[in-house]
Design an enzyme around this catalytic site. Sequence first.
Site, short mmCIF file in Angstrom:
data_model
loop_
_atom_site.label_atom_id
_atom_site.label_comp_id
_atom_site.label_asym_id
_atom_site.label_seq_id
_atom_site.Cartn_x
_atom_site.Cartn_y
_atom_site.Cartn_z
CE LYS A 191 0.70 1.12 4.32
NZ LYS A 191 0.82 2.76 5.03
CB THR A 248 -1.88 4.83 2.79
OG1 THR A 248 -1.74 4.02 4.05
CG2 THR A 248 -0.25 5.09 2.67
#
Length: 333
Positions: A191, A248
């Site tokens: 991620k 994120t």
Amino acid sequence: MSELQHIGVLGAGAWGTALAETCAKAGRDVTLWAHEADVADTINAAHENTLYLPGITLSDTVTATGDISELGDCDAILAVAPAQHMRGVLEAFAPHSGNAQPVLLCSKGIEQGSLKMMTEVLDETIPSAIPAVLSGPSFAADVAKGLPTAVTLATRYKPLGVALMNAIGTPRFRPYWSGDLIGAEVGGAVKNVLAIACGISEGKGFGRSAHAALIARGFAEMTRLALAMGAERETLAGLCGLGDLVLTCSSEQSRNMSCGLALGRGESLKSILGGRRAVTEGVASAPAIVALGEKHGADLPICQAVNAILSGDLTVDDALEALLARPFTSEGD
């Protein structure tokens, strides 16, 4: 399993300090190891990490130290050193580690060169340790302020998982147990690279539709690699996969997303990183993730494009052009 009352935290950056304060709020005694002696001194004198987490008052039950041996008799360790420095920190701690001491790995990344996950690094440095992984959507500042947060706590030993959840969990910090270490680690590492891609798209002004598409197709890449490495699909659909990815990729609070944003606006990687004290994990993990994809036969076009930009092999515009020129295919591929 007996209660884990004394918690040691290896690493006094923003995340390590936030976790130390969370453990204190959960009623634990915390010893926080800082690499920089002045950080430890300031925490003990002012009850605040003014360098990495300013504005947060720390509990009296958080004690900082520059002597790593002081964590040897802790009931459990939270290892929060940056991924590329984790091996060195664990090697330094190894002579002091207790037998069968639980070590909760809280950093998200893959070691360059060796392509090792943090659990593998732990196994090589402290073979007697019992591994666990903490991952999920959690900004250090949010956690330190006591804002509601939920994360994945992965360990193959459920009694240890329950003990760790009870040790660090609070009504505002909610760990959920999983037995899938691989899924938790891969989700947390990939991620960060995808967040750089989303930041680049934002910096180029590509709009919210492109942003959503990158998250969805990035999630497909994350899942593809994790499954190839032996993870469980449902793990990636949870907090440490999709949850962490959405967070994120959607906030400039993320060092990775903000790095991509600056790249998309035309700044050089050298100038971006030169102005930061904290580590941008996605930059370090990108080449390792691409190499893991090649090793396991997982197609990772977005991660490959980000890596090419970071390495200087392609400009941002050329990498984006190559991505958009890929042949049409089915969504399952």
